[in-house]
Design a protein around this motif. Structure first.
Motif, PDB file in Angstrom:
ATOM      1  N   ARG A  10       0.893  -1.357   0.090  1.00 30.00           N
ATOM      2  CA  ARG A  10       0.041   0.005   0.078  1.00 30.00           C
ATOM      3  C   ARG A  10       0.881   1.102  -0.135  1.00 30.00           C
ATOM      4  O   ARG A  10       1.953   1.085   0.370  1.00 30.00           O
ATOM      5  CB  ARG A  10      -1.038  -0.076   1.278  1.00 30.00           C
ATOM      6  CG  ARG A  10      -1.988  -1.074   1.208  1.00 30.00           C
ATOM      7  CD  ARG A  10      -3.011  -0.874   0.055  1.00 30.00           C
ATOM      8  NE  ARG A  10      -4.178  -1.861   0.430  1.00 30.00           N
ATOM      9  CZ  ARG A  10      -5.321  -1.355  -0.085  1.00 30.00           C
ATOM     10  NH1 ARG A  10      -5.607  -0.205  -0.678  1.00 30.00           N
ATOM     11  NH2 ARG A  10      -6.587  -2.235   0.094  1.00 30.00           N
ATOM     12  N   VAL A  75       0.463   5.353   9.595  1.00 30.14           N
ATOM     13  CA  VAL A  75      -0.528   4.888  10.250  1.00 30.14           C
ATOM     14  C   VAL A  75       0.040   5.413  11.881  1.00 30.14           C
ATOM     15  O   VAL A  75       1.154   5.826  11.999  1.00 30.14           O
ATOM     16  CB  VAL A  75      -0.694   3.285  10.440  1.00 30.14           C
ATOM     17  CG1 VAL A  75      -1.164   2.901   8.991  1.00 30.14           C
ATOM     18  CG2 VAL A  75       0.476   2.704  10.891  1.00 30.14           C
ATOM     19  N   ASP A 110      -4.841   1.434  14.676  1.00 33.96           N
ATOM     20  CA  ASP A 110      -6.066   0.777  14.037  1.00 33.96           C
ATOM     21  C   ASP A 110      -5.477   0.073  12.556  1.00 33.96           C
ATOM     22  O   ASP A 110      -5.378   0.965  11.775  1.00 33.96           O
ATOM     23  CB  ASP A 110      -6.871   1.959  13.582  1.00 33.96           C
ATOM     24  CG  ASP A 110      -8.172   1.692  13.098  1.00 33.96           C
ATOM     25  OD1 ASP A 110      -8.405   0.609  12.605  1.00 33.96           O
ATOM     26  OD2 ASP A 110      -8.767   2.612  12.171  1.00 33.96           O
ATOM     27  N   ALA A 111      -5.455  -1.143  12.840  1.00 39.69           N
ATOM     28  CA  ALA A 111      -5.031  -2.048  11.550  1.00 39.69           C
ATOM     29  C   ALA A 111      -5.563  -1.799  10.315  1.00 39.69           C
ATOM     30  O   ALA A 111      -5.000  -1.761   9.223  1.00 39.69           O
ATOM     31  CB  ALA A 111      -4.866  -3.444  12.030  1.00 39.69           C
ATOM     32  N   SER A 112      -6.835  -1.386  10.238  1.00 36.21           N
ATOM     33  CA  SER A 112      -7.714  -1.253   9.251  1.00 36.21           C
ATOM     34  C   SER A 112      -7.324   0.157   8.314  1.00 36.21           C
ATOM     35  O   SER A 112      -7.462   0.214   7.468  1.00 36.21           O
ATOM     36  CB  SER A 112      -9.203  -1.186   9.563  1.00 36.21           C
ATOM     37  OG  SER A 112      -9.331   0.010  10.308  1.00 36.21           O
ATOM     38  N   ALA A 113      -6.378   1.150   9.029  1.00 35.31           N
ATOM     39  CA  ALA A 113      -6.080   2.193   8.277  1.00 35.31           C
ATOM     40  C   ALA A 113      -5.320   1.874   7.323  1.00 35.31           C
ATOM     41  O   ALA A 113      -5.116   2.764   6.237  1.00 35.31           O
ATOM     42  CB  ALA A 113      -5.334   3.209   9.389  1.00 35.31           C
ATOM     43  N   ASP A 115      -5.748  -0.321   5.052  1.00 37.80           N
ATOM     44  CA  ASP A 115      -6.888  -0.449   3.596  1.00 37.80           C
ATOM     45  C   ASP A 115      -7.102   0.934   3.189  1.00 37.80           C
ATOM     46  O   ASP A 115      -7.643   0.914   2.077  1.00 37.80           O
ATOM     47  CB  ASP A 115      -8.195  -1.143   4.506  1.00 37.80           C
ATOM     48  CG  ASP A 115      -7.776  -2.420   4.874  1.00 37.80           C
ATOM     49  OD1 ASP A 115      -6.914  -3.181   4.423  1.00 37.80           O
ATOM     50  OD2 ASP A 115      -8.698  -3.179   5.691  1.00 37.80           O
ATOM     51  N   ALA A 116      -7.181   1.923   3.926  1.00 38.55           N
ATOM     52  CA  ALA A 116      -7.357   3.437   3.410  1.00 38.55           C
ATOM     53  C   ALA A 116      -6.535   3.780   2.561  1.00 38.55           C
ATOM     54  O   ALA A 116      -6.710   4.824   1.735  1.00 38.55           O
ATOM     55  CB  ALA A 116      -7.870   4.328   4.400  1.00 38.55           C
TER      56      ALA A 116
END
Length: 129
Positions: A10, A75, A110-113, A115-116
């Protein structure tokens, strides 16, 4: 855009790449595009282990023969590892930005960060845009 943009990573608009390790940590470094734009890298300052970093905020510096640029945290979280080898051999960022030239690992709050962030195609479009 010349250079490489691995599909499995990413990317940020500040030209950092991001990879999630098997342990769930976020490893990052500067992109091939960034190292190419900077030219010969001569000095690197990394965040300390245990330091809190905030997404989009400076957490270190890369100095080249052309300029000094901030390294931005991709992140938010706590630095759990840093690649001391790039401080003693900063040219590694030029020769192997996606391998031995990694900068630090963060235990993301926030591990989902991740994905953004931009995928490879999105990053290439951003750079070429």
């Amino acid at each position: 855009m010349s250079g490489q943009t691995p599909e499995n990573l990413r990317y940020t608009r500040e030209h950092e790449w991001v990879d999630v390790t098997a342990e769930g940590r976020v490893r990052f470094g500067i992109t091939d595009h960034a190292q190419e734009a900077l030219g010969d890298i001569v000095f690197v300052t990394l965040p300390s282990v245990g330091a809190a970093v905030t997404a989009g905020e400076p957490c270190g510096e890369v100095e080249s023969t052309k300029s000094v640029s901030d390294i931005y945290a991709p992140v938010s979280g706590t630095v759990v590892a840093r690649n001391d080898a790039v401080e003693t051999s900063p040219e590694t960022l030029n020769s192997d930005p996606y391998g031995d030239g990694w900068l630090a690992e963060v235990d993301a709050s926030d591990a989902s960060a991740v994905d953004a962030l931009l995928d490879a195609a999105g990053y290439v479009a951003f750079v070429e845009g």
